[in-house]
Structure formats: structure tokens, C-alpha cells
Design a protein around this motif. Structure first.
Motif, short mmCIF file in Angstrom:
data_model
loop_
_atom_site.label_atom_id
_atom_site.label_comp_id
_atom_site.label_asym_id
_atom_site.label_seq_id
_atom_site.Cartn_x
_atom_site.Cartn_y
_atom_site.Cartn_z
N THR A 41 56.53 29.38 68.79
CA THR A 41 55.53 29.20 67.76
C THR A 41 56.15 30.07 66.43
OG1 THR A 41 53.73 28.44 68.96
CG2 THR A 41 53.29 29.27 66.82
N SER A 42 56.35 31.32 67.05
CA SER A 42 56.84 32.58 66.06
C SER A 42 58.17 31.95 65.31
CB SER A 42 57.02 33.60 66.80
OG SER A 42 57.55 34.57 65.77
N ARG A 43 59.01 31.50 66.27
CA ARG A 43 60.40 31.06 65.66
C ARG A 43 60.40 30.16 64.47
NH1 ARG A 43 63.97 27.02 65.63
NH2 ARG A 43 62.46 25.61 67.16
N ILE A 44 59.32 29.04 64.75
CA ILE A 44 59.07 28.01 63.79
C ILE A 44 58.82 28.59 62.41
CG2 ILE A 44 57.57 25.98 63.20
CD1 ILE A 44 57.57 25.23 66.29
N ASN A 45 57.95 29.72 62.42
CA ASN A 45 57.84 30.67 61.27
C ASN A 45 56.73 29.82 60.23
OD1 ASN A 45 57.51 33.15 60.28
ND2 ASN A 45 58.63 32.34 58.29
N GLU A 46 55.79 28.95 60.65
CA GLU A 46 55.04 28.11 59.60
C GLU A 46 54.23 28.99 58.75
OE1 GLU A 46 54.50 23.79 61.71
OE2 GLU A 46 53.10 25.44 62.14
N MET B 185 68.50 40.91 63.03
CA MET B 185 67.10 40.43 62.55
C MET B 185 66.52 39.63 63.75
SD MET B 185 66.20 38.71 59.28
CE MET B 185 64.99 37.41 58.95
N PHE B 186 65.05 39.82 64.04
CA PHE B 186 64.59 39.00 64.99
C PHE B 186 64.45 37.40 64.66
CE2 PHE B 186 60.58 39.67 62.67
CZ PHE B 186 59.80 38.68 63.05
N ILE B 187 64.30 36.59 65.40
CA ILE B 187 63.76 35.38 65.00
C ILE B 187 62.64 34.96 65.60
CG2 ILE B 187 66.06 34.44 64.59
CD1 ILE B 187 66.38 33.30 67.50
N GLN B 188 62.21 35.74 66.64
CA GLN B 188 60.89 35.33 67.37
C GLN B 188 60.25 36.63 67.63
OE1 GLN B 188 63.40 33.06 70.18
NE2 GLN B 188 61.78 31.83 70.22
N SER B 189 58.84 36.59 67.46
CA SER B 189 58.16 37.82 67.69
C SER B 189 56.66 37.52 68.26
CB SER B 189 58.10 38.99 66.47
OG SER B 189 57.90 39.91 66.99
N VAL B 190 56.29 38.03 69.12
CA VAL B 190 54.80 38.13 69.47
C VAL B 190 54.09 39.62 69.71
CG1 VAL B 190 54.92 35.97 70.79
CG2 VAL B 190 55.20 37.95 72.15
N SER B 191 52.97 39.62 69.34
CA SER B 191 51.97 40.68 69.93
C SER B 191 51.15 40.38 70.93
CB SER B 191 51.43 41.40 68.66
OG SER B 191 52.11 41.87 67.55
N PRO C 5 51.46 34.79 67.88
CA PRO C 5 52.93 34.78 67.15
C PRO C 5 52.82 35.29 66.08
CG PRO C 5 51.42 32.64 67.01
CD PRO C 5 50.78 33.68 67.98
N ILE C 6 53.90 36.03 65.62
CA ILE C 6 54.12 36.74 64.37
C ILE C 6 55.02 35.82 63.52
CG2 ILE C 6 55.12 38.76 63.40
CD1 ILE C 6 52.81 39.25 65.42
N TRP C 7 54.52 35.50 62.30
CA TRP C 7 55.46 34.95 61.28
C TRP C 7 55.76 35.87 60.07
CZ3 TRP C 7 53.03 33.55 56.29
CH2 TRP C 7 51.78 33.87 56.25
N ARG C 8 56.59 35.60 59.43
CA ARG C 8 56.95 36.42 58.43
C ARG C 8 56.56 35.73 56.85
NH1 ARG C 8 59.27 41.30 59.00
NH2 ARG C 8 59.98 41.62 61.22
N ASP C 9 55.73 36.17 55.80
CA ASP C 9 55.46 35.83 54.68
C ASP C 9 56.53 35.77 53.69
OD1 ASP C 9 55.51 38.26 53.38
OD2 ASP C 9 53.40 38.56 53.30
N GLU C 10 56.90 35.34 52.57
CA GLU C 10 57.68 35.10 51.58
C GLU C 10 58.16 36.41 51.45
OE1 GLU C 10 53.94 35.06 49.74
OE2 GLU C 10 54.95 33.41 51.13
N ASP C 11 57.33 37.56 51.39
CA ASP C 11 58.11 38.92 51.21
C ASP C 11 58.67 39.61 52.46
OD1 ASP C 11 57.33 39.02 48.45
OD2 ASP C 11 55.24 39.21 48.86
N GLY C 12 58.65 38.95 53.61
CA GLY C 12 59.25 39.33 54.69
C GLY C 12 58.18 40.06 55.72
N ILE C 13 56.93 40.07 55.05
CA ILE C 13 55.86 40.90 55.93
C ILE C 13 55.36 40.32 57.04
CG2 ILE C 13 53.67 41.94 55.69
CD1 ILE C 13 54.11 42.40 52.61
N PRO C 14 55.51 40.92 58.45
CA PRO C 14 54.98 40.05 59.58
C PRO C 14 53.68 40.05 59.50
CG PRO C 14 55.78 42.34 60.10
CD PRO C 14 56.17 42.16 58.42
N ARG C 15 53.11 38.80 60.09
CA ARG C 15 51.46 38.78 59.92
C ARG C 15 51.39 38.03 61.58
NH1 ARG C 15 49.72 40.11 55.08
NH2 ARG C 15 50.83 39.96 53.32
N GLN C 16 49.88 38.10 61.93
CA GLN C 16 49.81 37.63 63.16
C GLN C 16 49.16 36.25 62.76
OE1 GLN C 16 46.64 39.97 64.82
NE2 GLN C 16 48.09 41.35 65.78
#
Length: 147
Positions: free
Chosen positions: A57-62, A1-7, A20-31
Motif C-alpha cells: 500500500t505504501s509503495r502505491i503512494n496514493e 531512497m525508500f519505496i515502501q515504508s510502514v510504522s 502505510p507511509i505515503w509522501r506528499d508532494e513536498d516529500g513529507i512522510p505521512r501516515q
């Protein structure tokens, strides 16, 4: 599983937007709206440093508003079709095991960016060793040249 992701999006003038990419409560990646923009003139090291900062910033996943359009805010373009026409993208993932995956996403017929079955060998790279900021910037710029 990734912990950090950017586009990373490059326009025709090689200006850059790094999301930075964050994941919502359903695990969907979002910019994220916490994107960074660089005007052309940067070097490999500057690009690599910004990518690493945005990965953090992505790792923090706010969590953010799932209805926002970060690409619209960052590009000042009002349709996805215009955005896709004007940008190329490289995706960077850093996994828990410190493995890097970098991929140049193609413009797909459905209007999205991504890889199709069989694209991985040509359009993606994996690294298991740590990358310096200069190496990261260099690899991303090299991937952008893949046609």
C-alpha cells in the motif's frame, strides 16, 4: 531512497496498528488512513504477511488529505500524548535496492518517536537478503523487546 515504508504500533496488550507511509508532494512522510489492525493472538507469519501487504500500500503512494489524523482514527485516543504513552513502535523501510531497514523507535522527550544520534547500533537492523513473512514478523517482535 525508500519505496515502501510502514510504522507498526503495539499497545500494552500487544494489539497492533500498521500504518502505510505515503509522501506528499513536498516529500513529507505521512501516515495513511489505510491502516490495518491486528488483535493480539497473531503469530509471526500473520504479522509478517500484514506488514508486507501494508508495505505494498505504501509503495502505491496514493495521496490523501494531509490534515487527517490516522493515529487518532486507528487508536480512538484523542491526544498524541496519550497515543505516545500507550504505544511502542517499530518502523520498517524497504529500499529500491531491496535492502531492509527495521528500527525500534524510542519515545523521545519532544513527544515524538524516533532515534537519537548513536541509537542506530542498538535500535536498528539492516538486511540485504529477502525476508520471508515469518522472518519479518519474527524480527519485528524481537525488536519490540529491545529496551
Amino acid at each position: 531512497m525508500f519505496i515502501q515504508s510502514v510504522s507498526i504500533y503495539f499497545d500494552k496488550k500487544k494489539n497492533v496498528i500498521i500504518f502505510p507511509i505515503w509522501r506528499d508532494e513536498d516529500g513529507i512522510p505521512r501516515q495513511s488512513m489505510k491502516f490495518v489492525k491486528l488483535n493480539f493472538g497473531y503469530n509471526e507469519t500473520e504479522l509478517g504477511k500484514e506488514i508486507l501487504d501494508v508495505l505494498e500500500t505504501s509503495r502505491i503512494n496514493e495521496y490523501e488529505d494531509t490534515k487527517q489524523n490516522a493515529w487518532k482514527e486507528a487508536s480512538n485516543l484523542n491526544t498524541w500524548k496519550k497515543f505516545q504513552k500507550n504505544y511502542e513502535t517499530v518502523k520498517v523501510d524497504l529500499f529500491e535496492n531491496k535492502k531492509w531497514n527495521l528500527a525500534k523507535y524510542r519515545k523521545l522527550k519532544d513527544g515524538s518517536f524516533g532515534l537519537e544520534k548513536g541509537d542506530e547500533e542498538k535500535y536498528s537492523r539492516e538486511y540485504t537478503e529477502p525476508l520471508t513473512v515469518q522472518q519479518l514478523g519474527h524480527i519485528v517482535l524481537e525488536m519490540l523487546k529491545i529496551k
